[in-house]
Design an enzyme around this catalytic site. Structure first.
Site, PDB file in Angstrom:
ATOM      1  N   HIS A  77      -5.369   0.552  76.819  1.00  0.00           N
ATOM      2  CA  HIS A  77      -6.099   0.171  78.030  1.00  0.00           C
ATOM      3  C   HIS A  77      -6.522  -1.290  77.852  1.00  0.00           C
ATOM      4  CE1 HIS A  77      -9.609   0.016  80.738  1.00  0.00           C
ATOM      5  NE2 HIS A  77      -9.119   1.072  81.356  1.00  0.00           N
ATOM      6  N   ASP A 116     -10.158   4.064  70.203  1.00  0.00           N
ATOM      7  CA  ASP A 116     -10.640   4.191  71.578  1.00  0.00           C
ATOM      8  C   ASP A 116     -10.463   5.657  71.970  1.00  0.00           C
ATOM      9  OD1 ASP A 116     -10.745   4.449  74.310  1.00  0.00           O
ATOM     10  OD2 ASP A 116      -9.582   2.646  74.749  1.00  0.00           O
ATOM     11  N   GLN A 152     -10.185   8.869  76.360  1.00  0.00           N
ATOM     12  CA  GLN A 152      -9.424   9.952  77.008  1.00  0.00           C
ATOM     13  C   GLN A 152      -9.233  11.148  76.087  1.00  0.00           C
ATOM     14  OE1 GLN A 152      -8.678   9.995  80.159  1.00  0.00           O
ATOM     15  NE2 GLN A 152      -9.047   7.857  80.700  1.00  0.00           N
ATOM     16  N   LYS A 199     -16.678  10.008  81.473  1.00  0.00           N
ATOM     17  CA  LYS A 199     -15.415  10.749  81.438  1.00  0.00           C
ATOM     18  C   LYS A 199     -15.609  12.094  80.751  1.00  0.00           C
ATOM     19  CE  LYS A 199     -12.690   6.481  80.995  1.00  0.00           C
ATOM     20  NZ  LYS A 199     -12.246   6.192  82.348  1.00  0.00           N
ATOM     21  N   CYS A 216      -5.091  -0.041  84.457  1.00  0.00           N
ATOM     22  CA  CYS A 216      -5.565  -0.994  83.434  1.00  0.00           C
ATOM     23  C   CYS A 216      -4.713  -0.903  82.170  1.00  0.00           C
ATOM     24  CB  CYS A 216      -7.034  -0.780  83.094  1.00  0.00           C
ATOM     25  SG  CYS A 216      -8.105  -0.924  84.511  1.00  0.00           S
TER      26      CYS A 216
HETATM   27  N1  7TS Z   1     -10.072   3.076  77.188  1.00  0.00           N
HETATM   28  C1  7TS Z   1      -9.372   4.022  77.808  1.00  0.00           C
HETATM   29  C2  7TS Z   1      -8.266   4.737  77.069  1.00  0.00           C
HETATM   30  C3  7TS Z   1      -9.679   4.338  79.130  1.00  0.00           C
HETATM   31  O1  7TS Z   1      -8.983   5.297  79.750  1.00  0.00           O
HETATM   32  C4  7TS Z   1     -10.714   3.653  79.793  1.00  0.00           C
HETATM   33  C5  7TS Z   1     -11.028   3.886  81.238  1.00  0.00           C
HETATM   34  C6  7TS Z   1     -11.439   2.692  79.078  1.00  0.00           C
HETATM   35  C7  7TS Z   1     -11.075   2.427  77.780  1.00  0.00           C
HETATM   36  C8  7TS Z   1     -12.600   1.986  79.669  1.00  0.00           C
HETATM   37  O2  7TS Z   1     -13.628   2.887  79.879  1.00  0.00           O
HETATM   38  P1  7TS Z   1     -14.939   2.475  80.701  1.00  0.00           P
HETATM   39  O3  7TS Z   1     -15.678   3.762  80.844  1.00  0.00           O
HETATM   40  O4  7TS Z   1     -15.681   1.504  79.851  1.00  0.00           O
HETATM   41  O5  7TS Z   1     -14.480   1.905  81.979  1.00  0.00           O
HETATM   42  N2  7TS Z   1      -9.941   4.390  81.969  1.00  0.00           N
HETATM   43  C9  7TS Z   1      -9.893   4.531  83.312  1.00  0.00           C
HETATM   44  C10 7TS Z   1      -8.834   5.161  83.941  1.00  0.00           C
HETATM   45  O6  7TS Z   1      -7.866   5.637  83.344  1.00  0.00           O
HETATM   46  N3  7TS Z   1      -9.026   5.172  85.260  1.00  0.00           N
HETATM   47  O7  7TS Z   1     -10.199   4.553  85.515  1.00  0.00           O
HETATM   48  C11 7TS Z   1     -10.735   4.163  84.301  1.00  0.00           C
END
Ligand code: 7TS
Length: 407
Positions: A124, A201, A204, A227, A365
């Site tokens: 990401h 990371d 997910q 999430k 992203c």
């Molecule tokens: N890393 C991964 C693997 C992610 O899926 C996401 C967000 C982030 C980092 C960033 O997370 P945040 O909570 O700080 O924004 N992924 C997604 C997505 O897949 N659709 O919207 C956000």
């Protein structure tokens, strides 16, 4: 399907029972944000109605209560991910802040000219850009673990990349655009043979199966609350104490100091060293409640049910002519990215929305993944354990409708 009682679980999530565009909501955008159960909503309301106060500073009743609740949430996180100590769990605003914290803090202290940082092709942007900024500033080099056509990392290439210049490996546990579950435990062990720490990371991964940071032997592991059935603004960076002790603070200000003079400041020990300013108190107490919720259901059974759902959806969608599944790794979690021949993913998203079905359409992203598969974007259904087989059937029907519209 397993004996997991999805209808009972759905009653815990009030948002799911509404209609959208005259149709029952089918929420398949859990990879972006999952929904929130009553237990978390009620805990958040109770805090705001009865306990709201700043933490770690008041001697008064409310502040002490809020501090106790906040620190209890940290204990819950510790047990949930099996950290050795609660102070190894730093509250952050989300996964993005976890990535930035480690990249800048670790980078400032340990990365120098000519050093190498290993990322993977399926990261990401949150786990690419902070490292790029550090690499540019320090004159270090980013190296990228390639993947195959199924969206699996090529581990032989990874092993060949590690050398005495490697300072850190930063990889995702589960890809948000492909669903691939990376064999991070083995990858961490390989890096450790070279004395290289590993940052994971886990955005997910954490909502979809139990994670044990000690078993993985991860040096750092980060994830977002929103999430994993908690409010936005909550999140965790886990780090081994020996690493967190060595890293400089990422942000500075109130709450993270021992003493301040205009000549010199000394810092508080972890976790405070990394929690400058007033944190997201309500949100992180909510994260604690989300963990209570996951502990109150059979999380392993929920994970197994969700996996069956993914397999069912994969089988049904792949059978439709013109549909291409992006990401067909052997080990996958919860994400089904796809394209339809001659239809832009944004049009797929819009037509599905008219049927009450929420999916994400875009590059997620993860533009390097889109470049690899030579697509501008994908449509992505991402599941949680409260989704049902009937919802998958509606998705499949709606995809068939999209194909008819554009035929
Ligand atoms: N890393 C991964 C693997 C992610 O899926 C996401 C967000 C982030 C980092 C960033 O997370 P945040 O909570 O700080 O924004 N992924 C997604 C997505 O897949 N659709 O919207 C956000």
């Amino acid at each position: 399907m397993s004996s997991f009682d999805v209808n009972k679980i759905r009653e815990d999530f009030p948002v799911l029972s509404q209609t959208v565009n005259g149709k029952p909501l089918v929420y398949l955008d859990n990879g972006a944000s999952s929904q929130v159960p009553n237990l978390v909503i009620e805990r958040g309301s109770k805090y705001l109605a009865e306990e709201h106060s700043n933490i770690h500073r008041g001697v008064h009743y409310l502040s002490q209560n809020a501090t106790t609740a906040y620190e209890a949430a940290r204990e819950k996180v510790k047990r949930f991910i099996n950290a050795k100590e609660a102070k190894e769990c730093i509250f952050v605003r989300g996964c993005t802040e976890g990535c930035n914290l480690v990249a800048y803090s670790f980078g400032r202290k340990f990365i120098n000219e000519g050093d190498e940082i290993i990322l993977s092709q399926m990261e990401h942007h949150a786990n690419i850009i902070p490292w790029q900024v550090v690499a540019e500033e320090k004159g270090a080099k980013i190296r990228v673990i390639p993947m195959n056509e199924r969206g699996e990392l090529i581990l032989e290439e990874y092993e060949n990349m590690l050398n005495e210049r490697t300072k850190i490996v930063a990889i995702t546990h589960v890809s948000n655009s492909l669903g691939t579950i990376n064999p991070v435990k083995e990858m961490i062990a390989t890096a450790h043979k070279f004395g290289v720490p590993v940052f994971i990371d886990g955005a997910q991964a954490i909502p979809h199966f139990p994670v044990d940071v000690q078993d993985l032997d991860a040096d750092f592991y980060t994830f977002s609350g929103h999430k994993m059935f908690a409010p936005t603004g909550s999140g965790v960076l886990y780090g081994k104490k020996e690493w967190l002790d060595k890293l400089p603070p990422y942000q500075t200000g109130g709450g993270m100091i021992r003493t301040v003079t205009f000549e010199k400041t000394t810092y508080a020990p972890i976790p405070e060293k990394f929690e400058a300013g007033t944190p997201a108190i309500a949100a992180n107490i909510g994260l604690g409640a989300a963990i209570d919720y996951l502990n109150s259901i059979d999380f392993e059974a929920a994970a197994a049910y969700e996996h069956e759902l993914l397999e069912y959806a994969t089988e049904k969608l792949s059978a439709i002519e013109g549909v291409r599944i992006i990401g067909t790794a052997k080990e996958k979690a919860s994400v089904l990215s796809f394209t339809i021949e001659n239809v832009h993913p944004h049009d797929i998203g819009t037509i599905l929305d008219q049927q009450g079905i929420a999916v994400r359409a875009g590059h997620h992203c993860a533009q390097p993944v889109m470049q690899f598969f030579d697509v501008p974007a994908t449509a992505r259904a991402s599941f949680a354990f409260y989704n049902t087989k009937e919802e998958v059937d509606k998705l499949v029907e709606a995809v068939q409708k999209v194909i008819e519209v554009f035929a």
